[in-house]
Design a protein around this motif. Structure first.
Motif, PDB file in Angstrom:
ATOM      1  N   MET A  27       0.821  -1.209   0.000  1.00  0.00           N
ATOM      2  CA  MET A  27       0.000   0.000   0.000  1.00  0.00           C
ATOM      3  C   MET A  27       0.859   1.265   0.000  1.00  0.00           C
ATOM      4  SD  MET A  27      -2.834  -1.252   2.780  1.00  0.00           S
ATOM      5  CE  MET A  27      -3.687   0.315   2.971  1.00  0.00           C
ATOM      6  N   TYR A  28       1.970   1.194   0.735  1.00  0.00           N
ATOM      7  CA  TYR A  28       2.843   2.363   0.875  1.00  0.00           C
ATOM      8  C   TYR A  28       4.299   1.960   0.618  1.00  0.00           C
ATOM      9  CZ  TYR A  28      -1.326   4.191   3.145  1.00  0.00           C
ATOM     10  OH  TYR A  28      -2.611   4.583   3.419  1.00  0.00           O
ATOM     11  N   PRO A  29       4.693   1.813  -0.648  1.00  0.00           N
ATOM     12  CA  PRO A  29       6.046   1.333  -0.993  1.00  0.00           C
ATOM     13  C   PRO A  29       7.174   2.182  -0.414  1.00  0.00           C
ATOM     14  CG  PRO A  29       4.614   1.335  -2.924  1.00  0.00           C
ATOM     15  CD  PRO A  29       3.870   2.048  -1.846  1.00  0.00           C
ATOM     16  N   GLU A  30       6.920   3.470  -0.220  1.00  0.00           N
ATOM     17  CA  GLU A  30       7.965   4.369   0.284  1.00  0.00           C
ATOM     18  C   GLU A  30       7.991   4.430   1.811  1.00  0.00           C
ATOM     19  OE1 GLU A  30      10.080   5.553  -1.906  1.00  0.00           O
ATOM     20  OE2 GLU A  30       8.850   4.549  -3.429  1.00  0.00           O
ATOM     21  N   ALA A  31       7.039   3.799   2.453  1.00  0.00           N
ATOM     22  CA  ALA A  31       6.977   3.854   3.917  1.00  0.00           C
ATOM     23  C   ALA A  31       8.038   2.962   4.544  1.00  0.00           C
ATOM     24  CB  ALA A  31       5.594   3.428   4.396  1.00  0.00           C
ATOM     25  N   GLU A  32       8.455   3.326   5.747  1.00  0.00           N
ATOM     26  CA  GLU A  32       9.343   2.481   6.529  1.00  0.00           C
ATOM     27  C   GLU A  32       8.482   1.585   7.412  1.00  0.00           C
ATOM     28  OE1 GLU A  32      13.186   2.672   9.562  1.00  0.00           O
ATOM     29  OE2 GLU A  32      12.084   4.511   9.106  1.00  0.00           O
ATOM     30  N   ILE A  33       8.584   0.270   7.191  1.00  0.00           N
ATOM     31  CA  ILE A  33       7.790  -0.694   7.956  1.00  0.00           C
ATOM     32  C   ILE A  33       8.656  -1.223   9.097  1.00  0.00           C
ATOM     33  CG2 ILE A  33       6.417  -2.809   7.885  1.00  0.00           C
ATOM     34  CD1 ILE A  33       5.337  -0.500   6.129  1.00  0.00           C
ATOM     35  N   ILE A  34       8.206  -0.998  10.318  1.00  0.00           N
ATOM     36  CA  ILE A  34       8.950  -1.381  11.526  1.00  0.00           C
ATOM     37  C   ILE A  34       8.132  -2.428  12.284  1.00  0.00           C
ATOM     38  CG2 ILE A  34       9.964  -0.564  13.691  1.00  0.00           C
ATOM     39  CD1 ILE A  34       9.916   2.287  12.377  1.00  0.00           C
ATOM     40  N   LEU A  35       8.742  -3.568  12.570  1.00  0.00           N
ATOM     41  CA  LEU A  35       8.037  -4.631  13.289  1.00  0.00           C
ATOM     42  C   LEU A  35       8.505  -4.725  14.734  1.00  0.00           C
ATOM     43  CD1 LEU A  35       8.012  -7.642  10.775  1.00  0.00           C
ATOM     44  CD2 LEU A  35       6.458  -5.674  10.901  1.00  0.00           C
ATOM     45  N   LEU A  36       7.561  -5.039  15.607  1.00  0.00           N
ATOM     46  CA  LEU A  36       7.857  -5.393  16.989  1.00  0.00           C
ATOM     47  C   LEU A  36       7.490  -6.867  17.169  1.00  0.00           C
ATOM     48  CD1 LEU A  36       6.326  -2.360  18.970  1.00  0.00           C
ATOM     49  CD2 LEU A  36       8.655  -2.593  18.060  1.00  0.00           C
ATOM     50  N   VAL A  37       8.470  -7.707  17.525  1.00  0.00           N
ATOM     51  CA  VAL A  37       8.234  -9.141  17.681  1.00  0.00           C
ATOM     52  C   VAL A  37       8.969  -9.654  18.911  1.00  0.00           C
ATOM     53  CG1 VAL A  37       8.026  -9.437  15.169  1.00  0.00           C
ATOM     54  CG2 VAL A  37      10.229  -9.849  16.276  1.00  0.00           C
ATOM     55  N   ARG A  38       8.725 -10.912  19.240  1.00  0.00           N
ATOM     56  CA  ARG A  38       9.450 -11.583  20.312  1.00  0.00           C
ATOM     57  C   ARG A  38      10.787 -12.122  19.793  1.00  0.00           C
ATOM     58  NH1 ARG A  38       7.701 -10.333  25.387  1.00  0.00           N
ATOM     59  NH2 ARG A  38       5.424 -10.398  25.484  1.00  0.00           N
ATOM     60  N   ASN A  39      11.732 -12.307  20.704  1.00  0.00           N
ATOM     61  CA  ASN A  39      13.059 -12.816  20.329  1.00  0.00           C
ATOM     62  C   ASN A  39      12.988 -14.084  19.499  1.00  0.00           C
ATOM     63  OD1 ASN A  39      14.411 -10.773  21.589  1.00  0.00           O
ATOM     64  ND2 ASN A  39      15.254 -11.991  23.245  1.00  0.00           N
ATOM     65  N   TYR A  40      12.163 -15.050  19.971  1.00  0.00           N
ATOM     66  CA  TYR A  40      12.141 -16.364  19.324  1.00  0.00           C
ATOM     67  C   TYR A  40      11.527 -16.320  17.930  1.00  0.00           C
ATOM     68  CZ  TYR A  40       7.541 -16.172  21.634  1.00  0.00           C
ATOM     69  OH  TYR A  40       6.299 -15.776  22.091  1.00  0.00           O
ATOM     70  N   ASN A  41      10.906 -15.202  17.570  1.00  0.00           N
ATOM     71  CA  ASN A  41      10.300 -15.069  16.247  1.00  0.00           C
ATOM     72  C   ASN A  41      11.128 -14.227  15.278  1.00  0.00           C
ATOM     73  OD1 ASN A  41       7.994 -16.632  16.421  1.00  0.00           O
ATOM     74  ND2 ASN A  41       6.783 -15.019  17.364  1.00  0.00           N
ATOM     75  N   TYR A  42      12.208 -13.659  15.772  1.00  0.00           N
ATOM     76  CA  TYR A  42      12.995 -12.726  14.960  1.00  0.00           C
ATOM     77  C   TYR A  42      13.472 -13.354  13.650  1.00  0.00           C
ATOM     78  CZ  TYR A  42      16.976  -9.846  13.539  1.00  0.00           C
ATOM     79  OH  TYR A  42      17.857  -9.083  12.819  1.00  0.00           O
ATOM     80  N   ASP A  59      14.444  -7.507  24.136  1.00  0.00           N
ATOM     81  CA  ASP A  59      15.759  -6.897  24.317  1.00  0.00           C
ATOM     82  C   ASP A  59      15.703  -5.642  25.175  1.00  0.00           C
ATOM     83  OD1 ASP A  59      16.896  -8.854  22.800  1.00  0.00           O
ATOM     84  OD2 ASP A  59      17.245  -7.619  21.017  1.00  0.00           O
ATOM     85  N   PHE A  60      14.499  -5.189  25.484  1.00  0.00           N
ATOM     86  CA  PHE A  60      14.334  -3.953  26.250  1.00  0.00           C
ATOM     87  C   PHE A  60      13.551  -4.224  27.534  1.00  0.00           C
ATOM     88  CE2 PHE A  60      14.340  -2.999  21.736  1.00  0.00           C
ATOM     89  CZ  PHE A  60      15.232  -1.951  21.613  1.00  0.00           C
ATOM     90  N   ARG A  61      13.887  -3.493  28.571  1.00  0.00           N
ATOM     91  CA  ARG A  61      12.993  -3.446  29.732  1.00  0.00           C
ATOM     92  C   ARG A  61      11.744  -2.680  29.291  1.00  0.00           C
ATOM     93  NH1 ARG A  61      14.745  -0.023  32.725  1.00  0.00           N
ATOM     94  NH2 ARG A  61      16.694   0.552  31.692  1.00  0.00           N
ATOM     95  N   GLN A  62      10.595  -3.023  29.853  1.00  0.00           N
ATOM     96  CA  GLN A  62       9.355  -2.387  29.398  1.00  0.00           C
ATOM     97  C   GLN A  62       9.426  -0.867  29.482  1.00  0.00           C
ATOM     98  OE1 GLN A  62       5.634  -3.893  30.810  1.00  0.00           O
ATOM     99  NE2 GLN A  62       6.109  -6.022  30.333  1.00  0.00           N
ATOM    100  N   GLU A  63       9.945  -0.362  30.595  1.00  0.00           N
ATOM    101  CA  GLU A  63      10.024   1.091  30.773  1.00  0.00           C
ATOM    102  C   GLU A  63      10.927   1.723  29.722  1.00  0.00           C
ATOM    103  OE1 GLU A  63      10.733  -1.162  33.034  1.00  0.00           O
ATOM    104  OE2 GLU A  63       9.070  -1.018  34.467  1.00  0.00           O
TER     105      GLU A  63
END
Length: 342
Positions: A27-42, A59-63
């Motif tokens: 839909m948006y070829p020029e957009a930057e697509i950023i995913l948030l996933v779990r380690n085991y799914n990377y 990889d991050f503490r929630q805060e």
């Protein structure tokens, strides 16, 4: 434009989200697509050509991530799966458009463009529920460019692992890859039932090989299954490396058999011939959790209504699994294993 898409639960769930990642980029070829996933799914998403960045939230503490995410400067945040933490991340992102499923109380505060889905009714595949959330960004544009993409991308190093394994074991053209282990999100058959079934299919088909796959943590259990089968050409692939090593084994095998679990969805993504055993229960059925966009998958449902068998869903294993179900599985496996064989 920057679009954050989060899918932070299990392997199969993430694979059923790949069509959504693809459509966001389509839909948006020029957009930057950023995913948030779990380690085991990377490993599953790191090579997707339509994804620009992947963050492993473990990889991050929630805060820390709650503070950091606003600096992503996202225009759109799409939560394909929601829990209280994801709801907080959506709000903290500062994205002008925050899209997600409206169900839990936290979702009403997190998403300013929520979608009522009632997924528990399970009237369509999880992948379609995910796509509905991407469609919310711009339904007209979505319809105009709609295309289904489910492929995962393996590297040469992963295929080399499979190549070496097959060569060392001298595995031939009639190979069955079986994943008997599941995390408990749906019913399964017992280890002894797998043993009986695999003994019988082995004895029916001359010259076949069977590969039992598991995580390295289940190696001892997998070895016990092989010992009980008591046949020569049965092997164990206990994966302690990349998840895509397992994917390469599945890819190289001829037919895949398993329950409603992550490796089954890997097989689906790889367009393999599949026989899968699923419950009839709405929230666990193939309608909701079957592999997506793979016409080569056949489902065996021991507790389907016409069998009129009592099934207690508090039990881990099928109550309704019997010799007739075993024979149904054997017939399908035999057909697929011998397909195109002369």
């Amino acid at each position: 434009m920057k679009i954050i898409i989060s899918r932070t639960d299990k392997i199969g769930d993430l694979i059923l989200s790949i069509p959504s990642f693809f459509m966001a980029k389509k839909m948006y070829p020029e957009a930057e697509i950023i995913l948030l996933v779990r380690n085991y799914n990377y490993e599953i998403v790191k090579n997707l050509p339509f994804v620009d960045r992947v963050y492993k939230i473990d990889d991050f503490r929630q805060e820390e991530l709650l503070e950091k995410i606003k600096y992503f400067n996202a225009d759109i945040f799409v939560a394909l799966y929601n829990d209280s933490y994801i709801a907080k991340l959506a709000k903290a992102s500062g994205a002008k458009r925050r899209i997600g499923p409206i169900s839990k109380i936290s979702s009403f505060f997190a998403f300013n463009q929520g979608v009522y889905q009632k997924r528990s009714k399970s009237v369509k595949n999880e992948a379609d529920y995910n796509l509905d959330l991407i469609k919310k960004i711009d339904s007209e544009r979505f319809e105009k460019v709609f295309e289904i993409e489910t492929k995962i991308y393996l590297e040469d190093s992963h295929r080399e692992v499979a190549e070496i394994f097959f060569k060392e074991k001298n595995i031939g053209n009639i190979s069955l890859v079986v994943n008997p282990f599941m995390g408990g999100s749906a019913k399964n058959i017992t280890d002894d039932q797998y043993v009986s079934l695999l003994q019988k299919i082995y004895d029916r088909i001359k010259g076949m090989d069977i590969i039992i796959t598991c995580h390295i943590s289940e190696e001892e259990r997998g070895q016990k299954i092989i010992e009980k089968i008591g046949r020569e050409r049965v092997y164990l692939f206990a994966n302690g490396g990349s998840l895509l090593n397992l994917a390469a084994i599945i890819e190289k095998g001829k037919v895949y058999f398993g329950g409603s679990t992550g490796p089954t969805h890997i097989a689906g993504s790889l367009q393999k011939e599949i026989v899968a055993i699923y419950p009839n229960k709405k929230t666990q059925s193939p309608v909701r959790w079957g592999v997506y966009n793979n016409p080569n998958a056949e489902y065996v449902i021991p507790d389907r209504p016409e069998r009129k068998m009592k099934e207690d869903y508090s039990h881990k294993y099928f109550d309704s699994y019997d010799e007739s179900v075993e024979e149904e599985i054997l017939t399908l496996l035999e057909e697929k294993l011998l397909k195109n064989q002369k």
